[in-house]
Structures are given as structure tokens and as C-alpha cells.
Write a protein that holds these residues in place. Structure first.
Motif, mmCIF file in Angstrom:
data_model
loop_
_atom_site.group_PDB
_atom_site.id
_atom_site.type_symbol
_atom_site.label_atom_id
_atom_site.label_comp_id
_atom_site.label_asym_id
_atom_site.label_seq_id
_atom_site.Cartn_x
_atom_site.Cartn_y
_atom_site.Cartn_z
ATOM 1 N N LEU A 53 12.144 30.148 3.508
ATOM 2 C CA LEU A 53 11.034 30.125 2.553
ATOM 3 C C LEU A 53 10.187 28.871 2.733
ATOM 4 C CD1 LEU A 53 12.624 31.421 -0.786
ATOM 5 C CD2 LEU A 53 11.121 32.651 0.779
ATOM 6 N N ASP A 54 10.865 27.738 2.959
ATOM 7 C CA ASP A 54 10.128 26.493 3.198
ATOM 8 C C ASP A 54 9.242 26.619 4.431
ATOM 9 O OD1 ASP A 54 11.271 25.302 1.006
ATOM 10 O OD2 ASP A 54 12.862 24.303 2.131
ATOM 11 N N GLY A 55 9.784 27.266 5.477
ATOM 12 C CA GLY A 55 9.002 27.445 6.693
ATOM 13 C C GLY A 55 7.777 28.296 6.475
ATOM 14 N N ILE A 56 7.919 29.369 5.700
ATOM 15 C CA ILE A 56 6.785 30.258 5.421
ATOM 16 C C ILE A 56 5.722 29.519 4.630
ATOM 17 C CG2 ILE A 56 6.082 32.323 4.150
ATOM 18 C CD1 ILE A 56 8.825 33.518 4.862
ATOM 19 N N HIS B 160 6.596 15.208 4.530
ATOM 20 C CA HIS B 160 7.946 15.096 3.991
ATOM 21 C C HIS B 160 8.661 16.452 4.006
ATOM 22 C CE1 HIS B 160 5.980 11.454 2.619
ATOM 23 N NE2 HIS B 160 7.164 10.934 2.336
ATOM 24 N N ASN B 161 7.927 17.514 3.751
ATOM 25 C CA ASN B 161 8.514 18.857 3.785
ATOM 26 C C ASN B 161 8.487 19.345 5.233
ATOM 27 O OD1 ASN B 161 8.705 19.288 0.785
ATOM 28 N ND2 ASN B 161 6.508 18.964 0.970
ATOM 29 N N ARG B 162 9.512 18.974 5.987
ATOM 30 C CA ARG B 162 9.490 19.219 7.426
ATOM 31 C C ARG B 162 10.169 20.542 7.781
ATOM 32 N NH1 ARG B 162 7.505 15.083 9.895
ATOM 33 N NH2 ARG B 162 8.169 15.794 11.959
ATOM 34 N N PHE B 163 9.501 21.283 8.642
ATOM 35 C CA PHE B 163 10.052 22.498 9.238
ATOM 36 C C PHE B 163 9.771 22.380 10.726
ATOM 37 C CE2 PHE B 163 9.638 27.012 10.528
ATOM 38 C CZ PHE B 163 10.910 27.444 10.196
ATOM 39 N N SER B 164 10.724 21.778 11.444
ATOM 40 C CA SER B 164 10.473 21.358 12.821
ATOM 41 C C SER B 164 10.156 22.509 13.762
ATOM 42 C CB SER B 164 11.675 20.570 13.356
ATOM 43 O OG SER B 164 11.738 19.301 12.749
ATOM 44 N N LYS B 165 10.772 23.671 13.560
ATOM 45 C CA LYS B 165 10.447 24.804 14.434
ATOM 46 C C LYS B 165 8.964 25.130 14.363
ATOM 47 C CE LYS B 165 14.945 27.128 14.665
ATOM 48 N NZ LYS B 165 15.740 26.088 14.003
ATOM 49 N N GLY B 166 8.395 25.027 13.170
ATOM 50 C CA GLY B 166 6.958 25.248 13.027
ATOM 51 C C GLY B 166 6.151 24.103 13.610
ATOM 52 N N ILE B 167 6.616 22.865 13.395
ATOM 53 C CA ILE B 167 5.911 21.688 13.928
ATOM 54 C C ILE B 167 5.879 21.730 15.449
ATOM 55 C CG2 ILE B 167 6.025 19.183 14.157
ATOM 56 C CD1 ILE B 167 7.110 19.074 11.298
ATOM 57 N N PHE B 168 7.022 22.078 16.064
ATOM 58 C CA PHE B 168 7.085 22.148 17.525
ATOM 59 C C PHE B 168 6.075 23.167 18.061
ATOM 60 C CE2 PHE B 168 11.779 20.848 17.124
ATOM 61 C CZ PHE B 168 11.461 19.513 17.284
ATOM 62 N N SER C 50 22.095 6.675 4.179
ATOM 63 C CA SER C 50 22.725 6.277 2.920
ATOM 64 C C SER C 50 23.344 7.468 2.189
ATOM 65 C CB SER C 50 21.692 5.598 2.013
ATOM 66 O OG SER C 50 20.645 6.500 1.690
ATOM 67 N N ARG C 51 22.883 8.658 2.500
ATOM 68 C CA ARG C 51 23.417 9.910 1.973
ATOM 69 C C ARG C 51 22.938 11.028 2.889
ATOM 70 N NH1 ARG C 51 19.513 13.066 -0.219
ATOM 71 N NH2 ARG C 51 17.628 12.128 -1.112
ATOM 72 N N SER C 52 23.238 12.250 2.555
ATOM 73 C CA SER C 52 22.769 13.372 3.365
ATOM 74 C C SER C 52 21.310 13.686 3.040
ATOM 75 C CB SER C 52 23.631 14.612 3.111
ATOM 76 O OG SER C 52 23.127 15.711 3.845
ATOM 77 N N PHE C 53 20.442 13.566 4.050
ATOM 78 C CA PHE C 53 19.030 13.901 3.891
ATOM 79 C C PHE C 53 18.662 15.178 4.637
ATOM 80 C CE2 PHE C 53 19.070 9.426 2.817
ATOM 81 C CZ PHE C 53 18.147 9.333 1.784
ATOM 82 N N GLY C 54 19.617 15.777 5.337
ATOM 83 C CA GLY C 54 19.368 17.022 6.032
ATOM 84 C C GLY C 54 19.087 16.824 7.515
ATOM 85 N N LYS C 55 19.218 17.915 8.249
ATOM 86 C CA LYS C 55 19.031 17.862 9.704
ATOM 87 C C LYS C 55 17.601 17.491 10.083
ATOM 88 C CE LYS C 55 19.423 20.588 13.927
ATOM 89 N NZ LYS C 55 19.676 21.912 14.534
ATOM 90 N N GLU C 56 16.633 17.970 9.306
ATOM 91 C CA GLU C 56 15.231 17.669 9.611
ATOM 92 C C GLU C 56 14.994 16.159 9.600
ATOM 93 O OE1 GLU C 56 12.754 19.508 10.520
ATOM 94 O OE2 GLU C 56 13.641 21.491 10.307
ATOM 95 N N ALA C 57 15.533 15.479 8.595
ATOM 96 C CA ALA C 57 15.397 14.022 8.523
ATOM 97 C C ALA C 57 16.111 13.353 9.687
ATOM 98 C CB ALA C 57 15.948 13.506 7.194
ATOM 99 N N GLY C 58 17.275 13.914 10.076
ATOM 100 C CA GLY C 58 18.020 13.355 11.193
ATOM 101 C C GLY C 58 17.245 13.433 12.500
#
Length: 307
Positions: free
Chosen positions: A217-220, A175-183, A69-77
Motif C-alpha cells: 500500500l505504501d508503494g502504491i 522519509h516514506n521510502r519504497f526503494s523498488k519504486g525509487i530504483f 538505536s532501534r529497528s527502523f526497517g530495511k528501507e532505512a538500512g
């Protein structure tokens, strides 16, 4: 024949969408044991990205899309693509062709060898601004030291994953996703294939230096409590220094009978302590802000249209 879901987050990639499709199809001419299933995630594009995706869908039933519906960012994608796609294996790729499709051949061989995830890691950053490359390298080195997640330097989101691996990633529904860290955090038997940087074919990256800095910063914060420990030690050190400064001032007044001189140093100490307090409050505020966003439990994305 096994199916490979190709998840492609897109933001203003109208020129790259058909080129990406053609490049991937050429690669699959060599992969006769696999068939591609395309999942384009339109992340609030303001150009004709969605129209180009629909054109592909008219000629290939293996093309699917999700329109936000709008831009939610690559992480959401990426999260939406992994949630909706159903296949034997999964991969995430950028539409700008900075993720070489030909690497899928070696990645799939790695999966056949028993790995749950085979990813790509850049060994150089040719074509990127020197300042961005410097800070990116520093970020990976810092995360390697302070994070519990195994974040490989130069690692991309481009990777091939088994359903077991994807299920583990989706189980982390934060909700605060940092996929590189999740992977890196989920573990499993994994390996990374090195490759040299490839410049995007068309358009400009939507990642500015500020957005990358904010993302770092979000990732840290998402994967380490080291900033909290740092400000705690900073507070202890500042208290010790303040105590030593107080002893010095008292001793000087007793020995030299001079209680007026030295007020500039006192002002400096007050300013230093005040600055440290504000800095510590800022770090705490970042963590509290993350908690605030999590407890609101808003959806990670909202779909406008899917097919």
C-alpha cells in the motif's frame, strides 16, 4: 582493482551473518578484479547479530557495521548503507542468502558492458505460500499499470549500481521510502537478470503477510495518484446512480401515487453513499498521513554505534 560495497541490512540474522560472509568470499575468489567491502546494517536486532558482525570485523578490516538505536526497517538500512559506504560500485544483499552471491559475476559483467544498474528478478516463488505469491504478482501487475516508476515483476533489492546511480537514489531523501519504486523512477540504463527463488538458510523472515500488504500500500501511494483518481470517479458514478434513483422514485410516486413504498431501497442507497464517502476519506487520509510524516522531517534512522 575496483571496490564493491556490499550493503547488508540485518534483523535477527545471527546464524546467517557468518554464512553470508563465507559465501560472498567464495564468489570473490572468481572476481580477481574486484575486492569486497562489507557494510552490515544492524536494524535493531534482539539476538547476537551485532556480536557476530564484530567477530568478523576482528579478522577482516573490510568489514564495517552500523548499529541502529532501534529497528527502523530495511528501507532505512539500505539508505544508511548507501550513504556511508564509499566504493567504486555498490550492491545491496539480504543476509539470509536468498540473493545468490554467484550472480554478482554476471551483474558485474553487465556493469562492464555499460549499464548503470544490473538487478535480479525472481521468475518463480517456489517455497513461498501460494496466497503471498498470488498477491505479490497482482501487486507488480497493478504497479506496472498505475505507477510512473518502472517496477519489474519479481525485482529484488539485490542489484549492482554505479556511483552515478547511487547518487541519484540518495538525492530522493523522502522519509516514506519504497526503494523498488525509487530504483525504477531514477531511470538510467538498466537491466535485470532472471533467477529462481532461493529459500532462506536459517531463521524466519521478519516480513509477515500484513507487513508485506502494508508495504505494498505504501508503494502504491508513494508512486501513484491512481487511488485519488479512482475515488473521484467513484464519487461521480455514485452521484449519477443516486440521481437516477431519485428520478425513478419521483416518477414512481407520480405514476402510481405511492410515496411510502421503497424505503428499504432508500436506506440501501444512503448506506452505499455513506460507505463510499468513508472509503474516499480513508484514501485521502493515507495521502495526508504521508504528507504529515514528511513535513515533520524526522531522521530516517538514528545510529547507536558505527565502526
Amino acid at each position: 582493482m575496483q571496490s564493491l560495497a556490499i550493503i547488508v541490512p540485518c534483523h535477527n540474522e545471527e546464524e546467517n551473518v557468518p554464512l553470508f560472509y563465507q559465501a560472498v568470499q567464495q564468489t570473490f575468489n572468481k572476481l580477481t578484479d574486484y575486492r569486497p567491502i562489507f557494510w552490515y546494517i544492524n536494524d535493531g536486532s534482539t539476538d547476537k547479530t551485532l556480536s557476530e558482525i564484530k567477530k568478523l570485523q576482528q579478522v577482516d578490516q573490510a568489514v564495517h557495521f552500523i548499529d541502529f538505536s532501534r529497528s527502523f526497517g530495511k528501507e532505512a538500512g539500505m539508505y544508511a548503507g548507501l550513504q556511508h559506504a564509499k566504493a567504486d560500485l555498490y550492491t545491496i544483499m539480504d543476509a539470509d542468502l536468498q540473493d545468490p552471491p554467484e550472480m554478482l559475476v554476471d551483474m558485474l559483467h553487465g556493469i562492464e558492458e555499460g549499464y548503470e544498474m544490473v538487478g535480479a528478478a525472481r521468475v518463480d516463488r517456489t517455497g513461498e505460500p501460494a496466497l503471498r505469491s498470488f498477491f505479490s504478482n497482482m501487486f507488480y501487475k497493478l504497479m506496472k499499470k498505475i505507477s510512473q516508476a518502472d517496477i519489474v515483476p519479481g525485482a529484488r533489492d539485490f542489484r549492482v549500481m554505479t556511483p552515478k546511480y547511487v547518487k541519484a537514489v540518495l538525492s530522493l531523501s523522502e522519509h516514506n521510502r519504497f526503494s523498488k519504486g525509487i530504483f525504477g523512477w531514477v531511470g538510467f540504463k538498466s537491466k535485470y537478470l532472471p533467477y529462481k527463488n532461493v529459500e532462506r538458510k536459517h531463521g524466519e523472515s521478519s516480513w509477515s503477510f500484513y507487513s508485506l500488504f502494508k508495504y505494498s500500500l505504501d508503494g502504491i501511494i508513494d508512486f501513484s495518484d491512481a487511488p485519488l483518481a479512482f475515488v473521484s470517479w467513484l464519487g461521480i458514478v455514485s452521484c449519477i446512480l443516486s440521481a437516477l434513483a431519485l428520478i425513478f422514485i419521483v416518477m414512481r410516486a407520480l405514476l402510481f401515487h405511492n410515496s411510502v413504498a421503497g424505503w428499504p431501497s432508500m436506506v440501501s442507497i444512503f448506506l452505499m453513499i455513506g460507505g463510499l464517502q468513508l472509503f474516499a476519506m480513508g484514501v485521502l487520509g493515507r495521502y495526508i498521513g504521508k504528507i504529515y510524516l514528511e513535513v515533520k522531517d524526522r531522521p530516517i534512522y538514528i545510529i547507536n554505534e558505527t565502526k
